[in-house]
Design an enzyme around this catalytic site. Structure first.
Site, PDB file in Angstrom:
ATOM      1  N   HIS A 511       0.834  -1.207   0.000  1.00 38.66           N
ATOM      2  CA  HIS A 511       0.000   0.000   0.000  1.00 38.66           C
ATOM      3  C   HIS A 511       0.869   1.258   0.000  1.00 38.66           C
ATOM      4  O   HIS A 511       0.688   2.153  -0.840  1.00 38.66           O
ATOM      5  CB  HIS A 511      -0.909  -0.018   1.234  1.00 38.66           C
ATOM      6  CG  HIS A 511      -1.702   1.235   1.439  1.00 38.66           C
ATOM      7  ND1 HIS A 511      -3.050   1.315   1.150  1.00 38.66           N
ATOM      8  CD2 HIS A 511      -1.359   2.466   1.899  1.00 38.66           C
ATOM      9  CE1 HIS A 511      -3.483   2.530   1.423  1.00 38.66           C
ATOM     10  NE2 HIS A 511      -2.475   3.252   1.884  1.00 38.66           N
ATOM     11  N   GLU A 512       1.803   1.327   0.939  1.00 34.46           N
ATOM     12  CA  GLU A 512       2.636   2.524   1.038  1.00 34.46           C
ATOM     13  C   GLU A 512       3.548   2.669  -0.174  1.00 34.46           C
ATOM     14  O   GLU A 512       3.835   3.784  -0.615  1.00 34.46           O
ATOM     15  CB  GLU A 512       3.461   2.491   2.331  1.00 34.46           C
ATOM     16  CG  GLU A 512       2.632   2.520   3.605  1.00 34.46           C
ATOM     17  CD  GLU A 512       1.715   3.726   3.701  1.00 34.46           C
ATOM     18  OE1 GLU A 512       2.031   4.770   3.089  1.00 34.46           O
ATOM     19  OE2 GLU A 512       0.680   3.636   4.383  1.00 34.46           O
ATOM     20  N   HIS A 515       1.821   4.573  -2.794  1.00 33.13           N
ATOM     21  CA  HIS A 515       1.970   6.028  -2.664  1.00 33.13           C
ATOM     22  C   HIS A 515       3.289   6.486  -3.287  1.00 33.13           C
ATOM     23  O   HIS A 515       3.347   7.511  -3.985  1.00 33.13           O
ATOM     24  CB  HIS A 515       1.945   6.434  -1.187  1.00 33.13           C
ATOM     25  CG  HIS A 515       0.594   6.464  -0.563  1.00 33.13           C
ATOM     26  ND1 HIS A 515      -0.456   7.177  -1.095  1.00 33.13           N
ATOM     27  CD2 HIS A 515       0.121   5.890   0.574  1.00 33.13           C
ATOM     28  CE1 HIS A 515      -1.522   7.043  -0.309  1.00 33.13           C
ATOM     29  NE2 HIS A 515      -1.197   6.259   0.698  1.00 33.13           N
ATOM     30  N   HIS A 518       3.113   6.583  -6.939  1.00 32.19           N
ATOM     31  CA  HIS A 518       2.329   7.744  -7.361  1.00 32.19           C
ATOM     32  C   HIS A 518       3.242   8.969  -7.480  1.00 32.19           C
ATOM     33  O   HIS A 518       3.158   9.743  -8.447  1.00 32.19           O
ATOM     34  CB  HIS A 518       1.218   7.988  -6.346  1.00 32.19           C
ATOM     35  CG  HIS A 518       0.121   8.883  -6.815  1.00 32.19           C
ATOM     36  ND1 HIS A 518      -0.980   9.186  -6.038  1.00 32.19           N
ATOM     37  CD2 HIS A 518      -0.056   9.562  -7.972  1.00 32.19           C
ATOM     38  CE1 HIS A 518      -1.779   9.993  -6.710  1.00 32.19           C
ATOM     39  NE2 HIS A 518      -1.241  10.244  -7.883  1.00 32.19           N
TER      40      HIS A 518
END
Length: 739
Positions: A511-512, A515, A518
């Site tokens: 998940h991190e 980021h 992104h």
């Protein structure tokens, strides 16, 4: 000046540091250190202000930082930024994008650099000395923010561009940027009269210490309460939990025993999952969920009662119906009711799932002749028993295949398959701690950015896992490459010993990293629109969808290798993971939604006369029909997301809203033939990861998917089925003018 980026970064540095339990200090000790600091030579603040030098277009000078630099550097940088604004507003020329907006994007570089390093220390190397600095600079940063946003001459120039005849001549990205500045200035009070501006500034000054008090009260309760265990209290606990409890006790100098359960989620959760001692489970549960609510000097209910009327008054002055209406105005949801509608669509299915889960737990308890009725401190314990009984799923067995470093390599491989990225570890850049490592990221042989990895817990580091951008990408003067980090709190093993993590932690790791991807894939012109600078209820979407690549066959076969044999995780165990994926979805969704709904209902209120936070929480949960077998994830006296600052106030719903996008996007990959479908990955990179905030999120998503997301994908993903109504959509933006 990158106003939004800089000012919000400053606020984060203030509140983020305050949620680090290890950084609490006695006032007397802090005062003594402050006095000693006054006597010591002052470190040169220029270290934090100067342009970054070294390889990769410059890197943060972490090896030269001294805490004594922070205050003088920040004060000097704020003065420089004010001077730049004064020069900008003193121009005789009519306002244009080139002489007003562009300088704001390019300026305040000293402040940007100083705030970046300051925020890193506040989050990762917090100490009493850092907190002493924070107490000094917090009101100054708040005043700086108000002075910029309430600068009449500056706002008049922005207004003239936004409402001017030449606005339509700007590119779409420039229009988006101008709208963003204009809207933020109006939301901050730029269009108010002098008396109203003064009152808004007063409220901001009143709120700042309240946020700090809330955080410090919560920190006290997380630090002060420890449940000490003896050997006979360890029944049911696997070795990993016992070892963590032993390490926790050692971190407290074994003052109360050989084993300790700290008052944090990472310590509480596994204990409640495995401990056979029901009385101790109840003790640990009550201690954890009473944080900030113990009726003593650290009780947060009075703090909340002071915060809420100030937020409501400020919202009214700014022309909003409620704080929630202001908070969500720029979000994808657009208004509080849209967020409520989505949450209330999911709520009945989630609570119905809780009923099913509790019935299965109660059946096992009855079979064991436990003679109990499932209570909140039993939920995790019996949920694990159900998972083992119904799915033959053993969390500890799975953990033997999840080595941190192997999974990191798996993430790199995923990024290569999807986005053509390559990662190579480098040692020619300074780091802020010996545990931090750095990788250069390239694509087709071209330098793309740097990725810093800080995986281990330490004293002075905030809890949890997160991503930071040390430098955002832009194309103002050539391509400025991004620098991002991922930070976690895994327990560091002995030298040469692999670190094993749980399936949930592995999911968080991916998940991190989502980021980070992104930020690394960003390709826009202006830094204020780059990378993760998207609405709160959209920013979690790219990270959440990347969780789905962890359980793919390609990652598991090559990177989920047994710690002793090196064999890949067997398909039989993978099948168990898939079958058990939604085994506790009722609990997970309901405890989250309860907090999100209470947050939204609270911030839609306008009258706080006689307001009692404790009564409000209790009555709201009763109205919702909250199952008695579990609590809300964050009770109000410990809801740091909402009361240690304003980042998630009336915004905790954002995780669910973003998950409507991620669930629907993952179905796009599945429909295209699989998770590594090249065409779909290219479209995702082009329309989701690279565009930042240059497009309204719903427009960007429609370019990727060909339509708006279907909320029923969320229901399917969580194992709730479809609620029976027509497929919903969350993509109709109400933000003006571009959305």
């Amino acid at each position: 000046m990158k106003l939004k980026t800089l000012l919000f970064a400053g606020a984060s540095a203030l509140t983020m540091s305050a949620i680090n339990p290890a950084a609490l200090a006695q006032d007397a000790a802090t005062e003594t250190m402050a006095e000693e600091a006054e006597m010591a030579p002052v470190a040169d603040p220029q270290v934090l202000l100067a342009e970054w030098t070294g390889p990769y277009s410059g890197v943060p000078p972490f090896d030269q930082v001294d805490v004594a630099m922070f205050q003088p550097a920040l004060e000097t940088a704020m003065e420089s930024a004010r001077a730049e604004i004064d020069a900008l507003t003193a121009q005789d020329e009519a306002a244009t994008f080139e002489n007003t907006i562009l300088p704001m994007e390019q300026g305040a570089s000293e402040l940007s650099r100083a705030l970046t390093v300051y925020g890193i220390w506040a989050s990762n190397l917090n100490s009493p000395e850092v907190q002493a600095v924070q107490r000094e600079v917090a009101p100054k940063l708040a005043a700086f923010q108000d002075a910029i946003y309430q600068n009449t001459a500056l706002f008049e120039r922005i207004d003239a561009i936004y409402n001017g005849d030449d606005y339509d001549q700007l590119t779409a990205e420039q229009q988006r940027l101008v709208w963003d500045y204009y809207t933020d200035f109006v939301r901050a009070g730029a269009a108010l009269d002098d008396e109203e501006k003064a009152r808004v500034a007063e409220i901001n000054q009143e709120l700042a210490p309240l946020y700090t008090s809330f955080s410090n009260n919560l920190l006290h309760d997380e630090e002060a309460y420890v449940t000490w265990l003896s050997e006979e209290d360890l029944a049911g606990l696997p070795d990993s939990v016992v070892n963590a409890a032993k390490s926790a006790a050692e971190s407290r100098n074994n003052e109360g025993g050989e084993y300790a359960i700290l008052n944090t989620r990472s310590s509480m959760d596994p204990f409640l999952t495995y401990s056979d001692n029901r009385a101790l489970r109840e003790e640990v549960w009550r201690t954890y969920y009473a944080r900030g609510d113990n009726g003593d000097e650290y009780d947060n209910n009075d703090v909340i009662a002071k915060i809420m009327p100030l937020r409501a008054e400020r919202s009214q002055i700014l022309g909003y119906e409620s704080f929630a209406h202001r908070s969500i105005e720029k979000a994808v949801a657009g208004n509080p009711q849209a967020a409520m509608d989505l949450m209330l669509k999911v709520w009945p299915a989630a609570t119905a799932k809780v009923d099913e889960e509790v019935a299965a737990m109660q059946a096992i308890a009855d079979e064991e002749e436990a003679w109990i009725k499932i209570a909140p401190w039993d939920y995790r314990y019996y949920a694990e028993k159900v998972r083992q009984a119904e799915y033959d799923f053993d969390s500890e067995e799975v953990k033997q295949y999840l080595q941190l470093e192997n999974l990191r390599e798996g993430m790199f491989w995923m990024a290569g398959e999807l986005y053509g990225m390559e990662f190579e570890q480098v040692t020619d850049v300074p780091v802020f701690h010996e545990d931090v490592r750095v990788w250069e990221v390239t694509r087709d042989g071209e330098h793309l950015g740097l990725w810093y990895f800080d995986p281990y817990a330490r004293t002075g580091k905030r809890s949890g896992a997160w991503m930071n951008a040390y430098r955002t990408q832009d194309n103002l003067d050539g391509f400025t490459t991004p620098i991002v980090s991922n930070n976690s709190n895994f327990v560091k093993g002995a030298e040469g010993e692999p670190v094993l993590i749980s399936w949930d932690d592995a999911t968080t790791l991916f998940h991190e990293f989502g980021h980070a991807l992104h930020g690394l894939n960003s390709n826009v012109t202006y830094p204020s629109l780059a990378g993760t600078a998207v609405p709160r209820d959209y920013v979690e979407f790219p990270s959440q969808v990347h969780e789905n690549w962890l359980p793919t066959r390609e990652v598991l076969e090559n990177y989920a290798l047994h710690v002793e044999t090196g064999e890949p995780i067997p398909q039989e165990l993978v099948d168990k993971i898939e079958r058990a994926a939604n085994a506790r979805q009722g609990f997970d969704t309901t405890e989250y939604l309860a907090s999100a709904l209470v947050d939204m209902k609270l911030h839609m209120m306008t009258d706080f006369e006689g307001f009692d936070p404790d009564a409000f929480e209790r009555e709201t949960l009763e109205e919702l029909g909250m199952p008695e077998e579990l609590p809300m994830r964050h009770r109000m006296p410990q809801f740091a997301h909402v009361f240690s600052g304003e980042g998630y106030a009336a915004g905790y719903y954002a995780y669910l809203w973003a998950d409507t996008f991620s669930a629907d996007a993952w179905e796009a990959f599945e429909e295209a033939g699989g998770p590594y479908d090249r065409e779909t990955a290219d479209a995702f990179g082009k329309w989701i990861l690279s565009v930042g905030n240059t497009l309204p999120p719903s427009e960007a998503y429609e370019n990727f998917r060909g339509r708006q997301p279907d909320t029923d994908a969320l229901m399917r993903d969580r194992g709730f089925g479809v609620a029976g109504e027509a497929a919903g959509s969350v993509g109709e933006d109400t933000n003006a003018p571009l959305e």
